[in-house]
Write an enzyme that holds these catalytic residues in place. Structure first.
Site, PDB file in Angstrom:
ATOM      1  N   SER A 119       0.832  -1.200   0.000  1.00  0.00           N
ATOM      2  CA  SER A 119       0.000   0.000   0.000  1.00  0.00           C
ATOM      3  C   SER A 119       0.875   1.262   0.000  1.00  0.00           C
ATOM      4  O   SER A 119       1.658   1.469  -0.923  1.00  0.00           O
ATOM      5  CB  SER A 119      -0.976  -0.063   1.179  1.00  0.00           C
ATOM      6  OG  SER A 119      -2.031   0.855   1.018  1.00  0.00           O
ATOM      7  N   ASP A 173     -10.141  -5.216  -3.711  1.00  0.00           N
ATOM      8  CA  ASP A 173      -9.558  -4.151  -2.884  1.00  0.00           C
ATOM      9  C   ASP A 173     -10.415  -2.890  -2.972  1.00  0.00           C
ATOM     10  O   ASP A 173     -10.581  -2.320  -4.046  1.00  0.00           O
ATOM     11  CB  ASP A 173      -8.136  -3.850  -3.374  1.00  0.00           C
ATOM     12  CG  ASP A 173      -7.327  -3.013  -2.388  1.00  0.00           C
ATOM     13  OD1 ASP A 173      -7.924  -2.189  -1.676  1.00  0.00           O
ATOM     14  OD2 ASP A 173      -6.094  -3.173  -2.357  1.00  0.00           O
ATOM     15  N   HIS A 204      -7.900  -5.638   0.652  1.00  0.00           N
ATOM     16  CA  HIS A 204      -6.657  -4.881   0.847  1.00  0.00           C
ATOM     17  C   HIS A 204      -5.830  -5.580   1.925  1.00  0.00           C
ATOM     18  O   HIS A 204      -5.739  -5.116   3.062  1.00  0.00           O
ATOM     19  CB  HIS A 204      -7.000  -3.434   1.244  1.00  0.00           C
ATOM     20  CG  HIS A 204      -5.834  -2.502   1.149  1.00  0.00           C
ATOM     21  ND1 HIS A 204      -5.170  -2.257  -0.042  1.00  0.00           N
ATOM     22  CD2 HIS A 204      -5.206  -1.744   2.094  1.00  0.00           C
ATOM     23  CE1 HIS A 204      -4.199  -1.376   0.179  1.00  0.00           C
ATOM     24  NE2 HIS A 204      -4.198  -1.063   1.467  1.00  0.00           N
TER      25      HIS A 204
END
Length: 223
Positions: A119, A173, A204
């Protein structure tokens, strides 16, 4: 520039390390977040890999009402084009580069270093890898995207053009939509980097299938 190295969680092999994975966490997490995956990767001890999980500094995050949390940069809006704050990305990139240099100074050559990020951490990894003078063993960018992708065409160095870059993303996600990861993949590919793209039926996060693939990939790039 702040010469003090980022604080880290460090997991060492049973023998003297000859390779290193520097793994950058996501927003609001810390270096402790991904440390438990090391045994899950089941890497052979012969690889002698040291894992370093740095903690991002705490900073106020605009989209979270200015709440302070560990973050590699501020998120001022959730817009695709302006999600990552470039100044913060550059500042964190410098701090991570100091960490990379410290490993090289300690005897682990750059071509035995893998830069990994999830991320926000992946944004930093994808900012550093195409621009740095050191040639890495590999780059791992998970559930992530690219800051200011249009800048890359003028800023990319050729050093890591042949370095394997593994990008992976969850198809469900909702934090970083899969199209953002795929857009970063296309930009890297368009700029001549050796990048692969794969998706998993997950949100995620990371899943076991993905960890197995990461393990196989690490064994390949660090063999």
């Amino acid at each position: 520039m702040n010469e003090q190295l980022l604080p880290c969680v460090e997991i060492n092999p049973t023998t003297t390390p000859t390779a290193c994975v520097i793994w950058l966490h996501g927003l609001g997490d810390s270096g402790h977040g991904f440390a438990p995956i090391v045994p899950e990767l089941k890497l052979p001890s012969s690889l002698a890999v040291k894992f370093i999980f740095p903690h991002a500094p705490e900073r106020p995050i605009t989209v979270n009402g200015g709440m302070r949390m560990r973050a590699w940069y501020d998120i001022k809006s959730m817009d695709f084009d302006s999600r990552a704050d470039l100044a913060g990305v550059q500042e964190s990139a410098e701090q991570v580069e100091q960490l990379i240099q410290a490993q090289i100074d300690n005897g682990i050559p750059a071509n035995r270093i893998v830069l990994a990020g999830f991320s926000q951490g992946g944004v930093i990894a994808l900012h550093i890898a195409p621009r740095i003078k050191h040639k890495f063993a590999g780059v791992l960018a998970l559930s992530t995207y690219m800051c200011e992708p249009t800048l890359l065409v003028n800023e990319a160095q050729s050093t890591n053009k042949t370095t394997p870059i593994m990008m992976a993303h969850g198809e469900q996600d909702e934090v970083v939509p899969v199209f953002m990861g795929n857009a970063a993949y296309e930009v890297l590919k368009g700029n001549g980097f050796d990048v692969t793209w794969q998706t998993y039926m997950m949100q995620h996060n990371v899943c076991m299938e993905e960890l197995n693939d990461i393990s196989a990939w690490l064994q390949k790039v660090l063999k």
